[in-house]
Design a protein around this motif. Structure first.
Motif, mmCIF file in Angstrom:
data_model
loop_
_atom_site.group_PDB
_atom_site.id
_atom_site.type_symbol
_atom_site.label_atom_id
_atom_site.label_comp_id
_atom_site.label_asym_id
_atom_site.label_seq_id
_atom_site.Cartn_x
_atom_site.Cartn_y
_atom_site.Cartn_z
ATOM 1 N N LYS A 151 0.869 -1.140 0.082
ATOM 2 C CA LYS A 151 0.062 -0.054 0.034
ATOM 3 C C LYS A 151 0.689 1.132 -0.015
ATOM 4 C CE LYS A 151 -3.899 -2.423 0.385
ATOM 5 N NZ LYS A 151 -4.794 -2.619 -0.728
ATOM 6 N N THR A 152 0.294 2.404 -0.482
ATOM 7 C CA THR A 152 0.996 3.597 -0.377
ATOM 8 C C THR A 152 -0.101 4.889 0.290
ATOM 9 O OG1 THR A 152 0.004 4.606 -2.399
ATOM 10 C CG2 THR A 152 1.873 3.080 -2.556
ATOM 11 N N VAL A 153 0.554 6.032 0.485
ATOM 12 C CA VAL A 153 -0.257 7.093 0.867
ATOM 13 C C VAL A 153 -1.558 7.154 0.115
ATOM 14 C CG1 VAL A 153 0.678 8.863 -0.333
ATOM 15 C CG2 VAL A 153 -0.194 9.359 1.817
ATOM 16 N N MET A 154 -1.537 7.003 -1.236
ATOM 17 C CA MET A 154 -2.865 6.889 -2.078
ATOM 18 C C MET A 154 -3.822 5.763 -1.779
ATOM 19 S SD MET A 154 -2.037 9.879 -3.479
ATOM 20 C CE MET A 154 -3.572 9.945 -4.049
ATOM 21 N N ASN A 155 -3.468 4.820 -1.096
ATOM 22 C CA ASN A 155 -4.346 3.909 -0.726
ATOM 23 C C ASN A 155 -5.478 4.057 0.441
ATOM 24 O OD1 ASN A 155 -1.930 1.959 -1.990
ATOM 25 N ND2 ASN A 155 -3.819 1.530 -2.865
ATOM 26 N N PHE A 156 -5.196 5.417 0.887
ATOM 27 C CA PHE A 156 -5.837 5.776 2.135
ATOM 28 C C PHE A 156 -6.441 7.043 2.140
ATOM 29 C CE2 PHE A 156 -2.752 2.875 3.190
ATOM 30 C CZ PHE A 156 -3.420 1.715 4.152
ATOM 31 N N GLY A 157 -7.687 7.419 2.308
ATOM 32 C CA GLY A 157 -8.266 8.589 2.421
ATOM 33 C C GLY A 157 -7.790 9.454 3.749
ATOM 34 N N HIS A 158 -7.051 10.591 3.472
ATOM 35 C CA HIS A 158 -6.365 11.339 4.473
ATOM 36 C C HIS A 158 -7.431 11.591 5.690
ATOM 37 C CE1 HIS A 158 -7.931 15.363 3.059
ATOM 38 N NE2 HIS A 158 -7.841 14.744 1.972
ATOM 39 N N HIS A 159 -8.558 11.779 5.542
ATOM 40 C CA HIS A 159 -9.674 12.181 6.432
ATOM 41 C C HIS A 159 -9.884 10.950 7.572
ATOM 42 C CE1 HIS A 159 -10.376 16.240 5.239
ATOM 43 N NE2 HIS A 159 -10.558 15.958 4.099
ATOM 44 N N LYS A 160 -9.631 9.963 6.837
ATOM 45 C CA LYS A 160 -9.827 8.427 7.538
ATOM 46 C C LYS A 160 -8.802 7.644 8.034
ATOM 47 C CE LYS A 160 -14.636 8.167 5.595
ATOM 48 N NZ LYS A 160 -15.406 7.282 4.941
ATOM 49 N N LEU A 161 -7.618 8.276 8.004
ATOM 50 C CA LEU A 161 -6.394 7.428 8.271
ATOM 51 C C LEU A 161 -6.459 7.073 9.497
ATOM 52 C CD1 LEU A 161 -3.310 9.361 6.599
ATOM 53 C CD2 LEU A 161 -4.017 6.899 6.458
ATOM 54 N N HIS A 162 -6.912 7.819 10.638
ATOM 55 C CA HIS A 162 -6.961 7.447 12.005
ATOM 56 C C HIS A 162 -8.029 6.299 12.307
ATOM 57 C CE1 HIS A 162 -10.144 10.469 11.243
ATOM 58 N NE2 HIS A 162 -10.759 10.191 12.293
ATOM 59 N N HIS A 163 -8.737 5.968 11.346
ATOM 60 C CA HIS A 163 -9.801 4.790 11.422
ATOM 61 C C HIS A 163 -8.930 3.361 11.035
ATOM 62 C CE1 HIS A 163 -13.540 6.976 10.226
ATOM 63 N NE2 HIS A 163 -12.897 7.794 11.148
ATOM 64 N N THR A 164 -7.706 3.524 10.712
ATOM 65 C CA THR A 164 -7.035 2.414 10.119
ATOM 66 C C THR A 164 -5.568 2.324 10.690
ATOM 67 O OG1 THR A 164 -6.212 3.371 8.118
ATOM 68 C CG2 THR A 164 -7.903 2.129 7.974
ATOM 69 N N MET A 165 -5.013 3.352 11.303
ATOM 70 C CA MET A 165 -3.734 3.310 11.875
ATOM 71 C C MET A 165 -3.446 4.177 12.963
ATOM 72 S SD MET A 165 -1.486 4.998 8.744
ATOM 73 C CE MET A 165 -2.278 4.113 7.341
ATOM 74 N N PRO A 166 -2.642 4.253 13.974
ATOM 75 C CA PRO A 166 -2.310 5.158 14.877
ATOM 76 C C PRO A 166 -1.608 6.442 14.340
ATOM 77 C CG PRO A 166 -1.244 3.083 15.529
ATOM 78 C CD PRO A 166 -1.740 2.791 13.862
ATOM 79 N N MET A 167 -2.180 7.520 14.972
ATOM 80 C CA MET A 167 -1.583 8.667 14.686
ATOM 81 C C MET A 167 -0.911 9.485 15.632
ATOM 82 S SD MET A 167 -4.431 10.247 11.932
ATOM 83 C CE MET A 167 -3.401 11.263 11.080
ATOM 84 N N ILE A 168 0.094 10.270 15.348
ATOM 85 C CA ILE A 168 0.671 11.094 16.456
ATOM 86 C C ILE A 168 0.367 12.621 15.820
ATOM 87 C CG2 ILE A 168 3.006 12.110 17.388
ATOM 88 C CD1 ILE A 168 3.749 9.207 17.396
ATOM 89 N N VAL A 169 -0.363 13.481 16.579
ATOM 90 C CA VAL A 169 -0.583 14.640 16.152
ATOM 91 C C VAL A 169 0.251 15.789 17.008
ATOM 92 C CG1 VAL A 169 -2.405 16.611 16.059
ATOM 93 C CG2 VAL A 169 -2.903 14.152 15.975
ATOM 94 N N GLN A 170 1.005 16.663 16.206
ATOM 95 C CA GLN A 170 1.959 17.545 16.393
ATOM 96 C C GLN A 170 1.513 19.036 16.104
ATOM 97 O OE1 GLN A 170 4.112 19.254 18.163
ATOM 98 N NE2 GLN A 170 5.627 17.871 18.088
ATOM 99 N N PRO A 171 1.100 19.723 17.297
ATOM 100 C CA PRO A 171 0.264 20.985 17.051
ATOM 101 C C PRO A 171 1.274 22.286 16.834
ATOM 102 C CG PRO A 171 0.085 20.305 19.155
ATOM 103 C CD PRO A 171 0.875 19.425 18.526
ATOM 104 N N ALA A 172 2.556 21.925 16.702
ATOM 105 C CA ALA A 172 3.444 23.229 16.768
ATOM 106 C C ALA A 172 4.582 22.448 15.988
ATOM 107 C CB ALA A 172 3.783 23.845 18.022
ATOM 108 N N PRO A 173 5.403 23.249 15.305
ATOM 109 C CA PRO A 173 4.912 24.870 14.657
ATOM 110 C C PRO A 173 4.061 24.553 13.440
ATOM 111 C CG PRO A 173 6.961 23.857 13.884
ATOM 112 C CD PRO A 173 6.645 22.820 14.798
ATOM 113 N N PRO A 174 3.853 25.772 13.065
ATOM 114 C CA PRO A 174 2.957 25.829 11.843
ATOM 115 C C PRO A 174 3.751 25.207 10.740
ATOM 116 C CG PRO A 174 2.994 27.941 12.758
ATOM 117 C CD PRO A 174 4.159 27.066 13.674
ATOM 118 N N MET A 175 2.817 24.353 9.979
ATOM 119 C CA MET A 175 3.403 23.332 9.055
ATOM 120 C C MET A 175 2.883 23.241 7.694
ATOM 121 S SD MET A 175 6.249 21.643 9.080
ATOM 122 C CE MET A 175 6.723 21.104 10.584
#
Length: 273
Positions: free
Chosen positions: A194-218
């Motif tokens: 699979k690649t990044v294009m096999n997943f809808g970005h709005h639903k990535l957190h449904h299928t894999m863990p995510m680490i959210v980094q709120p800083a700096p502006p990116m």
């Protein structure tokens, strides 16, 4: 570790647009209209490319997916403006479903590598922070114990700005996005099918863990008349950048209001109309 980005640049895909067309010829006529191409290059040259050129970690590749029939005028300009960035590869591609086209390009670039990869998407009118690649690599290393048991995971840098270019400079509004494609990096193990294009970005957190980094502006996320994301993505509440924001644009994204005005005059000024 490979870091691979993918960017669709006026690619006449089968589907993938809200604006539908009855034939490939109609779609290409729409995409390659001179006024539209000038608008796309204005954003690409003043937002996307400067932010990629200034990356603090230069070990990455961005695949620029284009159609096979881009008019010579615009194809020549694309080669000229990307030439200073050896990390960019222009990939002419026949008309396929847009996810398929980008997925195949990523897989071809990876080849038979035994390395894991960090993959991201970037639109041709957006920008990323100059340390996006560096920070994603650091996040991967820092989370090593965690992803030993989670082969795929995502790193979401959710702090950024909505922006709109004008002939006088830039309008902007701070925002915290929710699993947007910009500012998002996804980890894949070696040999993953699979690649990044096999997943809808709005639903990535449904299928894999995510680490959210709120800083700096990116990220800088463009809003303009040619957005293909519906009414919800039309400009609203954006105001001219103040001095502090102008400095942040230059230091965080390598984006200059003088450059925005200069390219506007070249592409969309009296000679370009």
């Amino acid at each position: 570790m490979r870091v691979i980005g993918v960017c669709r640049f006026s690619y006449p895909a089968q589907g993938g647009f809200r604006r539908m067309h009855d034939s490939l010829a109609e779609r290409e006529a729409y995409l390659y209209n001179d006024a539209r191409m000038a608008l796309r290059f204005w954003h690409f040259e003043t937002l996307t490319l400067p932010s990629l050129r200034a990356q603090t970690n230069q070990d990455f590749t961005v695949l620029v997916i284009i159609g096979e029939h881009m008019p010579k005028r615009w194809l020549d300009r694309l080669h000229a403006v990307t030439a200073p960035l050896p990390q960019l590869k222009i990939v002419p591609t026949p008309p396929l479903k847009h996810r398929t086209a980008l997925e195949l390009a990523i897989k071809a670039e990876l080849g038979e590598t035994d390395q894991p990869s960090l993959q991201f998407r970037i639109d041709d009118d957006d920008a990323i922070g100059i340390d996006f690649v560096q920070q994603a690599r650091f996040a991967h290393r820092r989370s090593g114990r965690f992803h030993q048991n989670n082969a795929r995971m995502a790193f979401d840098f959710n702090n950024g700005f909505s922006v709109s270019l004008s002939e006088d400079g830039i309008l902007m509004r701070p925002e915290f996005g929710h699993f947007l494609s910009c500012g998002l990096m996804v980890l894949f193990p070696a040999g993953d099918t699979k690649t990044v294009m096999n997943f809808g970005h709005h639903k990535l957190h449904h299928t894999m863990p995510m680490i959210v980094q709120p800083a700096p502006p990116m990220y800088l996320r463009s809003k303009h008349a040619d957005n293909d994301s519906g009414d919800k993505f039309q400009p609203s509440g954006l105001i001219p950048a103040d001095e502090a924001q102008q400095e942040l644009l230059e230091t965080r994204f390598n984006v200059s209001e003088d450059h925005i005005a200069s390219v506007y005059a070249d592409l969309l000024g009296p000679r370009g109309r």
